[in-house]
Design an enzyme around this catalytic site. Sequence first.
Site: not given
Ligand code: SF4
Length: 355
Positions: A38, A202, A209, A212, A218
Site C-alpha cells: 500500500e 474506469c 465503458c 464496465c 453510470c
Molecule cells: Fe467509468 Fe462509468 Fe465508464 Fe464504468 S461506465 S468505466 S464507471 S465512466
Amino acid sequence: MLSKSGFAPRLVAWQRLHGRHDLPWQNTHDPYRIWLAEIMLQQTQVASVIQYYHRFLARFPDVKTLADAPLDEVMARWSGLGYYARARHLQRCAQRVMREYGGIFPRDVEMLITLPGVGRSTASAIAACAYGAPQPILDGNVKRVLTRIFGIEGFPGAPRIENALWTLAESLLPALVANQEENLKTMRAYTQGLMDLGALVCRRARPDCARCPFQEECVAFATGRTHELPQARPKKAKPVRRAFMLVLRSGNAVLLERRAPKGIWGGLWSLPEASNEAELLACAARFGAFGPFTRLAAVTHTFTHFQLRIEPRLATLPACAYAGNCLAGQEQAWTPLCELHQYGLPAPVRRLLTR
Ligand code: SF4
C-alpha cells in the site's frame, strides 16, 4: 440509478471474474506485506512497484528486520521509487509497530491512522485486506470511479466533496455475514475490485465503458461526461497587478515610449506607464499635459503568474505638440496612428490603441 446495496455484490462478482488475482501482495494475509504494498503504491504504478516489492521483501522480510535496518540501507532499497519521505516513514512506522504493538500491525483503523505515512485510505486498505474489516478505501482511482458512477460534481480533493465521497464509500460497503473468513474474502475482493475497476476499466483517459459492470447506471456514461468527471482542481486565481498607461494624443499621433530591455515586454514600444494615478499625472505633466484625463476602458492581459490590468488615461495636447515627430529618438516617439504597425507593441497595448 444504482441502488447502494447492489453496488458491492456486483463489484465483488466482477472482481472475481475479471479483476487481478496474481499481484504479489494479493495472496497473503500478512499485514506487513499488505502495508508495504500500500505504501509503495501510493504514488507509483503497479507495474513499477512489483520488482521493488520483491527486492525489498528479500532484504526486509518482516517488520522487525525493517525496523532494525540502517536507514541508509532502507533508502538504498527504495532508491528509484521516488517520494523518499515514504521510505523514511516506512522505517519509522516499522519501529513504532515493534515498540508499541509487539511487531503486529493493529487491526483498528483509528490506530493504523496514527502510524507514520499511513493515511485514512491506506489504513482502511490494510484493515480490509489483512483483517476483513468493513472499511472503505478512497484513493484517486476510487474517487474517479465514484464521481463518474454517481455523477458527483466538484473537485474530489476539496474537503466538502471528499467528505461526501467518504460517506458514499461507507454506504456502499458489503453487508457482513456471521462467518469471519467469508467477510475477509468479500472485503478483499471488494477492496481489490475498486482498485481494479479504476486501474483497468474506469481509467482516467479513455475509460473502457463497454467492459464496465456499472455502465447501465453510470451517470457520467449516460450523460457523455466521462471526460469531465471527476472535475479538475479549480485553477487558483492569479494575482492582479494594476498599471496605469497614458494615451497622450496630439492630432493623429500618439506618444510611444520604448520599454526598458529587462522586465515584461522588455525592449518593446508601449505607452508611458506608471504604477499609480499620481505618478501618471507627474509623467503627463512632463509632456505639458495636465489632468483631469479621460478614463478609457481597462484592458486585462494574463501572464503565467499574474494578470495585468491596464488602466488607460487619455490626454489630448494641441496638434502642434506633435510637430513632425519632434520627440523622435531612441526612447520616445510621436507616432501617427496609421504607422503603429511599424512598431513592436505588446498585444494588449496594440489592442487598446487600435480600438
Ligand atoms: Fe467509468 Fe462509468 Fe465508464 Fe464504468 S461506465 S468505466 S464507471 S465512466
